[in-house]
Design a protein around this motif. Sequence first.
Motif, PDB file in Angstrom:
ATOM      1  N   SER A  62      31.564   4.124 -15.927  1.00  0.00           N
ATOM      2  CA  SER A  62      30.845   3.690 -14.728  1.00  0.00           C
ATOM      3  C   SER A  62      30.121   4.814 -14.012  1.00  0.00           C
ATOM      4  O   SER A  62      29.315   4.548 -13.125  1.00  0.00           O
ATOM      5  CB  SER A  62      31.813   2.988 -13.769  1.00  0.00           C
ATOM      6  N   TRP A  63      30.384   6.062 -14.355  1.00  0.00           N
ATOM      7  CA  TRP A  63      29.676   7.129 -13.670  1.00  0.00           C
ATOM      8  C   TRP A  63      29.429   8.331 -14.571  1.00  0.00           C
ATOM      9  O   TRP A  63      29.310   9.445 -14.123  1.00  0.00           O
ATOM     10  CB  TRP A  63      30.407   7.538 -12.387  1.00  0.00           C
ATOM     11  N   GLY A  87      34.021   1.339  -8.651  1.00  0.00           N
ATOM     12  CA  GLY A  87      32.691   0.745  -8.717  1.00  0.00           C
ATOM     13  C   GLY A  87      31.821   1.406  -9.755  1.00  0.00           C
ATOM     14  O   GLY A  87      32.178   2.415 -10.356  1.00  0.00           O
ATOM     15  N   SER A  88      30.671   0.806  -9.991  1.00  0.00           N
ATOM     16  CA  SER A  88      29.669   1.393 -10.878  1.00  0.00           C
ATOM     17  C   SER A  88      28.443   1.706 -10.040  1.00  0.00           C
ATOM     18  O   SER A  88      28.016   0.878  -9.234  1.00  0.00           O
ATOM     19  CB  SER A  88      29.289   0.411 -11.988  1.00  0.00           C
ATOM     20  N   TYR A  89      27.917   2.864 -10.235  1.00  0.00           N
ATOM     21  CA  TYR A  89      26.811   3.303  -9.402  1.00  0.00           C
ATOM     22  C   TYR A  89      25.680   3.861 -10.243  1.00  0.00           C
ATOM     23  O   TYR A  89      25.910   4.506 -11.262  1.00  0.00           O
ATOM     24  CB  TYR A  89      27.308   4.359  -8.408  1.00  0.00           C
ATOM     25  N   GLU A  90      24.478   3.618  -9.786  1.00  0.00           N
ATOM     26  CA  GLU A  90      23.327   4.115 -10.533  1.00  0.00           C
ATOM     27  C   GLU A  90      23.047   5.555 -10.179  1.00  0.00           C
ATOM     28  O   GLU A  90      23.498   6.061  -9.149  1.00  0.00           O
ATOM     29  CB  GLU A  90      22.102   3.265 -10.219  1.00  0.00           C
ATOM     30  N   SER A 123      30.453   8.616  -7.222  1.00  0.00           N
ATOM     31  CA  SER A 123      31.319   8.564  -8.388  1.00  0.00           C
ATOM     32  C   SER A 123      31.932   7.181  -8.509  1.00  0.00           C
ATOM     33  O   SER A 123      31.912   6.399  -7.563  1.00  0.00           O
ATOM     34  CB  SER A 123      32.428   9.604  -8.273  1.00  0.00           C
ATOM     35  N   GLY A 124      32.461   6.893  -9.685  1.00  0.00           N
ATOM     36  CA  GLY A 124      33.092   5.606  -9.902  1.00  0.00           C
ATOM     37  C   GLY A 124      34.595   5.657  -9.754  1.00  0.00           C
ATOM     38  O   GLY A 124      35.292   4.768 -10.220  1.00  0.00           O
TER      39      GLY A 124
END
Lengths: 113, 116
Positions: free
Chosen positions: A97-98, B101-104, B96-97
């Motif tokens: 996810s990152w 969460g997921s982040y662009e 950061s995740g």
Amino acid sequence: AQSVSQHNHHVILSEAASLELGCNYSYGGTVNLFWYVQYPGQHLQLLLKYFSGDPLVKGIKGFEAEFIKSKFSFNLRKPSVQWSDTAEYFCAFRTDSWGKLQFGAGTQVVVTP
Amino acid sequence: AAGVIQSPRHLIKEKRETATLKCYPIPRHDTVYWYQQGPGQDPQFLISFYEKMQSDKGSIPDRFSAQQFSDYHSELNMSSLELGDSALYFCASSLSGTSGGSYEQYFGPGTRLTVT
């Protein structure tokens, strides 16, 4: 090895034509998927992203993409392109996810008036 | 809205010189990524930092080093420059995740390095 491939390196089309750019990735697990656009001399801008949920995602400037898990694909579409859509388009994915993004080779799209 | 800032935007160096590229992430973003985009190529991941620690490493030459500082800005140091180092260097930042969460990633305008 993890990779992403874009089907076309160069696409030339007329204004008002429909656009579809193919993108396939190779990874068996969960992925985050992205399409970025790079206008001449500019930085990468995010068009749209897929993290989870509805596989049809809508982005900015009238673009949309569909995630088809069974085909490991994330194709970009726009029903009617404009001259201002002339740019390079990159598909990218990541496996967490990152983490880092892995980019495809890019597709240069030229829209003629 | 604030964006990722990179400096300088253009840099011309001679072979064997050193260069330092700077990246200022979007406020509250704790993760920074560096990418290299050669002429006509796709961006290639170099290195990333989370909370001032290196979080991942890609195809970064040993001649290059990077760090993230207490204010979250990052610097990419390049020594013994070679002609092949001429490229566009992008910095990206994200949350950061670690919270699930997921982040662009948001990209900066890039630094165009030319080695002569």
